[in-house]
Structure formats: C-alpha cells, structure tokens
Enzyme design. Structure first.
Site: not given
Ligand code: URA
Length: 423
Positions: A77, A152, A159, A174, A178
């Site tokens: 990620h 989220d 946000r 966040s 996931k």
């Molecule tokens: N990517 C995400 O999934 N969440 C964040 O808060 C920032 C980048």
C-alpha cells in the site's frame, strides 16, 4: 455516551480509552457529520497516542467483514503520490511468483492518483468485488466496499473535506484497518514524503511508518515500510489511462528506471525477485488473467496488452510545453503537476465528481536531461479549451538550469519492527 463530553476530552488533549473509541466507531453511522468532523479535527490537532491508534484501528477493522487469513497472502500500500502506479505492476508480478495478492486499493485523493480510478479506465474492469469473489480470486485489486472496513469510507470522506488527512494516527487506522481485513501475512508500505506527499518531511514520514509497522505487528502482520521521496513525478506517463499504458510497458520489461526501482524494492521487501517473471512474460500473463477475472473480456484484455491506446481513452487535445532556454531539466514539481491534472479533470474536487480517464501527461525530458530551447518537455493530453492558467501553472512546474542536477534513488530507508518502540 455523551458525545460532547467525549469531544471535549479529546479537544483538551486527554487520551480516550478503548471503550470510548469503540463506542464512537460502532455508532459512526448515527453520529452527525459535524461531530465526526470535530472528533477528527481534535485528533489532527492533538494527535493520537500509540494506544489510541491501536484501539481505533481495531475498532474500524471489527466494524466490517474480514477475509480469512491465507498462507502466503501479501500486499502493498502507498500513502499516495503522483505517477504512483506500482500496485498495478506489482500485484500480477507477485502472483506470477506464486504469492496470493488480495489488494484493496483506493481512489485518488486530492492531487494524488488512485489505483482504482486508473483500473476503471479499462472497459469492463470491475473494481467492486464481493467478499465471495475476493475469496475465489488469488490476485485481485478491488475497492473497499460497504462490507470491508466500512467506517473508513465515512471517516475518509469527512477527512478529505475537513483538512484532517495528514494525521499519523488517522492514516495508520485507515490503512491498517483495510489491510488487516485482507487476511494477509506480510505487507510492504510505500510511505512518501516531499512536496507532493501528505507528509512533507522525512521525519513525519518516519513517524508514520513506525506507527503503521507497530500497529501491523500488533495485528499479526509483518510490515515493512519504505520511505520514498515524492518531489518529482514517478515515471513518464501520469493520469488514469496513461498509467495503465505505462504499467503494461513495465510488465513487458520496458518500464522507466525510477518506476521499476520502486516496484523491485517493494517485491524484495516482501521476499520476492520479480525480474524473471517480467522477463519471461508470466507477470504480463497474470495481469491478463486478473483483468479477465475482474470482468474484462478476453479479446479486450489481449488488445489492451498489444495496443493499449486502441482500448483506452485519450483526451483529444495535446498541449506541449517547450524549454524556454537551453540547459538541463532541474525540476519538475510533482505537486503542481498533480494539481493541474486533477483540476483539468483527471481527479476530483468534490466527492461524487466524475473523472475523465483520458486526461494525462507525458514527460518527454526527465530531470537531469540536457535540452535545447524549444524542445518538448511535457505534453498534457486534455479536453479542448483547457484554462490558460492551468497551462501556465504546468509551465511554471518546469525549471531549466545551466547546471546538471544529479538523480539519485528515491528510497531513503526501510523501517521494520525493530525500529519501532512499543510504547
Ligand atoms: N491512504 C489511505 O487509505 N488512507 C489514508 O488515510 C491515507 C492514504
């Protein structure tokens, strides 16, 4: 729970306990947006302690469904950049090495591009897999749905419009909520810093990396985080369709060096060497299989691989920016370029806005390249009649100097669990 008292506690920089955080997340669907916004701003201003961050991540994870833990399941990620197409290359390449890759990815945020938006430029590609479809698929890239980490989506949307994205605890919760729902064993994170990243300074990126590695460890995931510089665009093609074209080039072994440096480093951090599967074509074959499993018909997938621009949209008008003097390309400002792309229509300014997948940029001359006055540096593929101010900002993103600047590695360091304090 009396919400104003909970908000006052966080506003006054006291630590929330597990019960308070769990309650807030469990009731998120019923809490008015202004109270969620106040909670997020209090978190942004006062920060979240390590303990609060762990409680928040676990509470968010538990609100949704989780894929069962799978032996050999891994993922990657990124915290978001400009030209950051590495997931699209890495997922099939890792699958070709035998890994299971259940990847949940996101849409573009602010000036940064999103893997899901890029994949949606491919006709027929389904980014909204059900849990059952995810479980049957050894390599997928899907968006988060109402089933997985649903809180989220709520927090993220708020946000985005309340200036509370760059909070280390909120980003950690966040991303990790996931990723933990994917049932993975190992994760590599690309934590970007620099003017086009959410973390401007490497010190903040390091703190974020340590937070995510630590929380990942507490959730049983082996996480490594690479700190990478995000001042200049990655690769040669930027935008949604454009980045699919460049990803296919990378899978054919013809990718730009800076892009491949990051993809290879991410694969290595997960324990794989992908050079052979790229060379022998099996990574590209896995990409085609992934497309087919996610709804693209076989002839379209083959055509995409053979001749991507015959399948993908490309905006009709080319705006080419030329060197105004001879010298060397000294700077290409990724923030300005990302913002122009977004404002031209490749990204969103409001949550529900449609994007134009065909808008993108080709970089003809990279940093450090010698140029003559009049040489093409950047071409924007845009709609007819792009605002002159946007073109001017694109022009201003280019700096030519008399001296050649060096181009180093983007990778600053790797953070592992041994670099994290557990308090
Ligand atoms: N990517 C995400 O999934 N969440 C964040 O808060 C920032 C980048």
């Amino acid at each position: 729970m009396h919400i104003p008292s909970l908000l006052a506690k966080k506003r006054d920089a006291h630590e929330l306990d597990q019960n308070e955080i769990e309650w807030f997340i469990q009731h998120l669907h019923e809490i008015p947006n202004e109270q969620i916004g106040a909670f997020l701003m209090a978190c942004q201003i006062n920060g979240l302690s390590a303990q609060e961050t762990t409680y928040l991540t676990k509470a968010m994870l538990e609100q949704g469904e989780q894929l069962p833990l799978q032996e050999g399941a891994i993922d990657k990620h990124s915290t978001g950049g400009v030209g950051d197409k590495m997931s699209i290359i890495l997922a099939p390449a890792l699958r070709a090495c035998g890994a299971i890759v259940p990847m949940l990815a996101g849409r573009g945020l602010a000036h940064t591009g999103g893997t899901i938006d890029k994949l949606e430029s491919i006709p027929g590609f389904n980014t909204g897999l059900s849990i059952e479809e995810m479980m049957q698929n050894p390599c997928f890239i899907s968006r988060q749905t109402a089933e997985i980490a649903p809180t989220d989506s709520i927090l993220y949307a708020i946000r985005d419009v309340t200036a509370t994205v760059p909070c280390i605890g909120l980003i950690t919760a966040s991303i990790l909520s996931k990723k933990a729902a994917e049932g993975i064993q190992s994760l590599v994170l690309d934590v970007k810093y620099g003017r086009a990243a959410f973390m401007q300074h490497s010190d903040d990126a390091r703190e974020l990396a340590q937070s995510m590695v630590r929380v990942g460890g507490e959730l049983g995931i082996d996480v490594k985080a690479q700190l990478t510089q995000m001042d200049h665009p990655i690769g040669t093609l930027l935008g949604n369709s454009h980045e699919i074209v460049e990803s296919i080039d990378c899978l054919k072994g013809k990718g730009p060096n800076d892009t491949m440096e990051l993809v290879n480093a991410q694969a290595n951090a997960l324990g794989y060497d992908i050079s052979e599967v790229i060379e022998n074509g099996s990574a590209l074959a896995e990409f085609k299989l992934m497309l087919e499993r996610q709804g693209v018909d076989s002839s379209t997938a083959q055509e995409l691989i053979d001749n991507p621009w015959s399948v993908l949209q490309r905006a009709p008008q080319q705006y080419t920016l030329q060197a105004e003097q001879s010298g060397y390309v000294a700077d290409l400002d990724a923030l300005a370029i990302g913002q122009v792309l977004c404002e031209a229509g490749a990204g969103r300014s409001t949550q529900d806005q449609d994007i134009d997948h065909g808008i993108g940029i080709e970089i003809h001359k990279h940093i450090g390249t010698k140029v003559e006055e009049g040489d093409a540096i950047i071409t924007l593929d845009g709609p007819f009649g792009v605002d002159i101010h946007l073109i001017q900002r694109l022009k201003d993103s280019i700096t030519i100097s008399d001296y050649q600047v060096g181009v180093g590695s983007r990778i600053l360091e790797t953070v592992t669990i041994s670099d994290c304090s557990t308090t």
